[in-house]
Design a protein around this motif. Structure first.
Motif, PDB file in Angstrom:
ATOM      1  N   ALA A  64       0.788  -1.274   0.171  1.00  0.00           N
ATOM      2  CA  ALA A  64       0.171  -0.214  -0.655  1.00  0.00           C
ATOM      3  C   ALA A  64       0.949   1.025   0.376  1.00  0.00           C
ATOM      4  O   ALA A  64       0.239   1.938  -0.392  1.00  0.00           O
ATOM      5  CB  ALA A  64      -1.000  -0.280   1.640  1.00  0.00           C
ATOM      6  N   CYS A  65       2.004   1.168   0.359  1.00  0.00           N
ATOM      7  CA  CYS A  65       2.835   1.729   0.731  1.00  0.00           C
ATOM      8  C   CYS A  65       3.486   2.878  -0.786  1.00  0.00           C
ATOM      9  O   CYS A  65       3.542   3.972  -1.340  1.00  0.00           O
ATOM     10  CB  CYS A  65       4.102   1.909   2.308  1.00  0.00           C
ATOM     11  SG  CYS A  65       4.912   3.749   1.967  1.00  0.00           S
ATOM     12  N   ASP A  86       2.270   1.943  -3.028  1.00  0.00           N
ATOM     13  CA  ASP A  86       1.100   2.522  -4.520  1.00  0.00           C
ATOM     14  C   ASP A  86       0.662   3.878  -3.783  1.00  0.00           C
ATOM     15  O   ASP A  86       0.117   5.025  -4.604  1.00  0.00           O
ATOM     16  CB  ASP A  86      -0.083   1.625  -3.847  1.00  0.00           C
ATOM     17  CG  ASP A  86       0.262   0.260  -4.728  1.00  0.00           C
ATOM     18  OD1 ASP A  86       1.558   0.243  -5.613  1.00  0.00           O
ATOM     19  OD2 ASP A  86      -0.816  -0.970  -4.209  1.00  0.00           O
ATOM     20  N   GLN A  87       0.623   4.283  -2.880  1.00  0.00           N
ATOM     21  CA  GLN A  87      -0.140   5.194  -1.562  1.00  0.00           C
ATOM     22  C   GLN A  87       1.075   6.038  -2.178  1.00  0.00           C
ATOM     23  O   GLN A  87       1.612   6.248  -1.395  1.00  0.00           O
ATOM     24  CB  GLN A  87      -0.936   5.121  -0.645  1.00  0.00           C
ATOM     25  CG  GLN A  87      -1.848   5.815  -0.220  1.00  0.00           C
ATOM     26  CD  GLN A  87      -2.622   5.013   1.122  1.00  0.00           C
ATOM     27  OE1 GLN A  87      -2.688   3.572   1.584  1.00  0.00           O
ATOM     28  NE2 GLN A  87      -2.606   5.447   1.979  1.00  0.00           N
ATOM     29  N   THR A  88       0.749   8.100  -2.598  1.00  0.00           N
ATOM     30  CA  THR A  88       1.818   8.764  -2.191  1.00  0.00           C
ATOM     31  C   THR A  88       1.884   9.175  -1.212  1.00  0.00           C
ATOM     32  O   THR A  88       2.704  10.244  -0.885  1.00  0.00           O
ATOM     33  CB  THR A  88       1.526   9.680  -3.537  1.00  0.00           C
ATOM     34  OG1 THR A  88      -0.005  10.480  -3.822  1.00  0.00           O
ATOM     35  CG2 THR A  88       1.766   8.390  -4.992  1.00  0.00           C
ATOM     36  N   ALA A 120       1.140   7.983   2.474  1.00  0.00           N
ATOM     37  CA  ALA A 120       1.084   7.372   3.803  1.00  0.00           C
ATOM     38  C   ALA A 120       2.637   8.124   4.251  1.00  0.00           C
ATOM     39  O   ALA A 120       3.548   8.111   3.357  1.00  0.00           O
ATOM     40  CB  ALA A 120       1.733   6.180   3.924  1.00  0.00           C
TER      41      ALA A 120
END
Ligand code: HEM
Ligand code: SF4
Lengths: 150, 542
Positions: A31-32, A34-36, A38
């Motif tokens: 997730a980290c 993909d997720q800008t 976090a």
């Protein structure tokens, strides 16, 4: 999808930092990436810590989970992150026991959130186990070999 | 010999204190047995069938007479009067009480010894050539490099919870006397274009899946030695299997990835680590080297008086060529006919210590074949030495013969055993001694393990014996053609197993085949390699 595996900061039993405790939940390594936005991530034993290297600037907290203390992959993960220049909080969580503390500290962990709280006195002694050290590690202590040849 | 400075001593003392603290917390109930187990294991304390066993580290197998004397005293004070020298060039005590453990460690620390990292999933005691610094055929003494790695591997913060145990051997001769390629990492110190460096072999081992380590780097410069080892270990720590303890050794990782891919990953990690400046200063090696400098050898007679045939036989069998022509290395066999391989009494241990002081510049070595070496004995002193050894029941003239058997503790001590190893070893040596066949058979390495873990190196025996469990009965598999030396190979199973009487007979049968077929100068192993398994099978199973 809720990737939050958050722990409240008061579960951190030992912390060797002066900055504010990051109080936001962590996300998984996937997730980290993909997720800008976090800023806190949690590494599991099978994760490759190196995939986080491009994101280290924005991370304030990296938790490394030890589901069983006998699984030593987290020690390598910690050193790799410090070697890559990570300066945020590096927190050991899970099956963290007295006798692992001194090695974890040497590998770059600066916060500890054991599943079962540890005896404060025992922990204090454990952190101070080694007056000197044989290897160069993330704590960058001068090694015995360096001291011998000053 | 290496001598601790105050730093080394402080490290060992810190560990003794740490262990006292751990034992206290166990007793106070702050640690469960499950939590305590890996901690006591890292201090060499094993729970066996009948009692605790304590393993003491003997770095690269080298020790002085003061240390050896202390080992003898511990045998008398805390064990039942015996110590057991092992294939790991260590000593272990089989009858230890938990409450004595911290005191034993403190006694050891007084003579610069310890039991650190002799078990557990960490980097174990580093082994080396038992003739290091004495033999004529080495490039350099390998022990300074082993010492550098000893320091690096002691209390390594990253590599204390590896997937599995990790064993390193360092040699510096073409002849391999340390089973180097059957270690997790085998290092051979070599010379290339006038420069000394290290050749790395990774992924060897015995156990249930024996493998010979492939070479992954033919030359690592000395000022990158520790960094390269660190890269090898880091790749293993990250990617070694942890789902199945039988597949957790590095040999499985190297095998599953393929040597090439493993090497690629190591090289990548190595390139990264070079930028981290973790290598100890080069001066450290230079500081260590003089500890292993030659003792002051003196010229003297180069021949012995052979008028006593027993003495002459011992000289022929148990002494080995030295780099100085007035000296030899003398092997003290711990394999008296019918004895327990590797066992010595407290008194015998102290006798060996005294003789080392008198005749070998205060130095002894433990061999992986469970014997003791006095590395530097004047040829002129041999008769006096032999006379004393013989009187102490330490004069068996059987180095590298069929009586010089390696055997693991087996069912007599070990909780994992399927079968007894010791009695089989005793019966085989008695059989050949009674028939006076030992000498005729020449070099013949026989190795016995009581189960598939292969502590007795049976895969590497010219003749190997493995204890298996067959419907609740002890049964023994025979294998032929292994070697742990520079001509390393893994033994092959002959066929169906035997009971105890049967295996003793089977060993005799295969030696008969050898004698019948051997050509000039061939050892058992050479004949086997030339004629193959069939004639042996034929004789065994008809
Ligand atoms: C009596 C208690 C002992 C126990 C419970 C024990 C246990 C084991 C186990 C489980 C293995 C297999 C490890 C693996 O393949 O991952 C092993 C291998 C080995 N042990 Fe022991 N052992 C004992 C005593 C000894 C002794 C007395 C020696 C020395 C004579 C010894 C030397 C070795 C060696 C050389 C190996 C093979 C190393 C390899 O696989 O590369 N062990 N042992
Ligand atoms: S080979 Fe098996 S029986 Fe022998 S000591 Fe090792 S674990 Fe025990």
């Amino acid at each position: 999808m809720d990737n939050s595996l958050g722990r409240s900061p008061d579960e951190v039993q030992f912390r060797f930092r002066d900055d504010e405790v990051a109080d936001h939940g962590t996300v998984t390594v996937d997730a980290c990436c993909d997720q800008t936005n976090a800023t806190a991530v949690r590494i599991e034993p099978g994760d490759d810590a190196r995939v986080l290297v491009p994101f280290l600037d924005r991370l304030a907290l990296i938790e490394v989970n030890f589901p069983a203390y006998t699984d030593g992959r987290g020690y390598s993960a910690a050193r790799i992150l410090r070697e890559a220049g990570y300066t945020g909080e590096l927190r050991a969580v899970g099956d963290v026991l007295i006798d692992q503390l001194s090695h974890m500290r040497r590998c770059g962990f600066d916060a500890f959130a054991p599943d079962t709280p540890l005896d404060e006195e025992d922990a204090k002694r454990a952190f101070a186990t080694w007056d000197n050290v044989y290897q160069s590690a993330a704590d960058r202590r001068r090694t015995i070999q360096e001291l011998r040849h000053e | 010999m290496y001598k601790y400075d105050h730093y080394d001593q402080a490290m060992v003392d810190a560990r003794v204190e740490e262990f006292r603290d751990q034992a206290r917390r166990r007793l106070e109930g702050k640690l469960t047995e499950d939590q305590f187990k890996p901690l006591r294991l890292m201090n060499g304390l094993y729970l066996q069938l009948h009692a605790y066993m304590l393993r003491v580290a003997i770095p690269y197998g080298t020790l002085n007479s003061r240390q050896m004397t202390a080992l003898g005293d511990i045998a008398d004070k805390y064990d039942r009067g015996y110590g057991h020298f092992t294939t790991r060039q260590n000593i272990q005590y089989n009858w230890i009480k938990l409450e004595d453990a911290a005191d034993i460690l403190a006694d050891l620390a007084k003579v610069e010894m310890h039991a650190i990292q002799t078990s557990g999933n960490c980097i174990r005691n580093i082994s080396s050539d038992h003739f290091a610094g004495a033999t004529y055929d080495e490039l350099v003494d390998p022990r300074p490099y082993a010492e550098l790695l000893r320091q690096w591997s002691s209390f390594h913060p990253e590599f204390t919870y590896l997937p599995r145990k990790f064993k390193i051997a360092v040699i510096a001769a073409e002849k391999d006397r340390a089973a180097m390629r059957l270690h997790d990492i085998g290092i051979q110190i070599v010379e290339q274009n006038g420069e000394i460096g290290a050749r790395f072999f990774v992924g060897g081992g015995m156990g249930r899946t024996p493998m010979i380590a492939p070479m992954i780097r033919d030359f690592v410069p000395l000022d990158q030695l520790v960094t390269y080892a660190e890269a090898c270990l880091r790749v293993y720590n990250r990617y070694g299997r942890r789902d199945n303890k039988y597949k957790a050794r590095i040999k499985i990782l190297v095998h599953e990835l393929g040597a090439e891919e493993y090497t690629r990953q190591v090289e990548e990690e190595f390139a990264h680590l070079l930028g981290q400046g973790i290598e100890p200063p080069r001066d450290e090696l230079e500081r260590i080297k003089p500890f292993f400098a030659d003792p002051p050898f003196e010229d003297g007679p180069k021949m012995v008086d052979r008028s006593d045939p027993d003495f002459a036989l011992w000289v022929d069998r148990n002494t080995v060529r030295h780099k100085h022509n007035s000296y030899v290395s003398a092997v003290i066999s711990l394999k008296p006919v019918g004895g327990i391989p590797g066992d010595a009494t407290g008194e015998q241990i102290r006798t060996m210590a005294r003789l080392a002081k008198q005749y070998s510049f205060d130095e002894l070595r433990v061999m992986h074949t469970q014997n003791i070496v006095l590395p530097h004995v004047k040829i002129a002193d041999l008769h006096a030495l032999w006379t004393e050894l013989d009187a102490a029941d330490l004069g068996a003239p059987n180095l590298d013969t069929v009586e010089d058997i390696i055997a693991c503790p087996g069912l007599d001590y070990c909780a994992l055993a399927n079968a007894r190893s010791i009695t089989v070893a005793q019966r085989i040596s008695e059989n050949f001694a009674a028939k006076r066949r030992t000498e005729e058979l020449g070099e013949l390495k026989l190795k016995i393990s009581g189960c598939i873990n292969a502590c007795g190196h049976h895969h590497a025996g010219h003749i190997g014996i493995l204890g298996v469990d067959k419907k609740g009965k002890e049964n023994y598999q025979l294998s032929l053609g292994g070697s742990e030396a520079e001509d390393v190979s893994l033994a092959k199973i002959t066929g169906p197993g035997f009971d105890e009487d049967g295996v003793v007979q089977a060993v005799e049968t295969v030696t008969d085949v050898y004698l019948k077929h051997r050509e000039d100068g061939e050892r058992f192993l050479d004949t086997y390699r030339r004629i193959g398994m069939d004639p042996f099978k034929e004789a065994l199973y008809g």
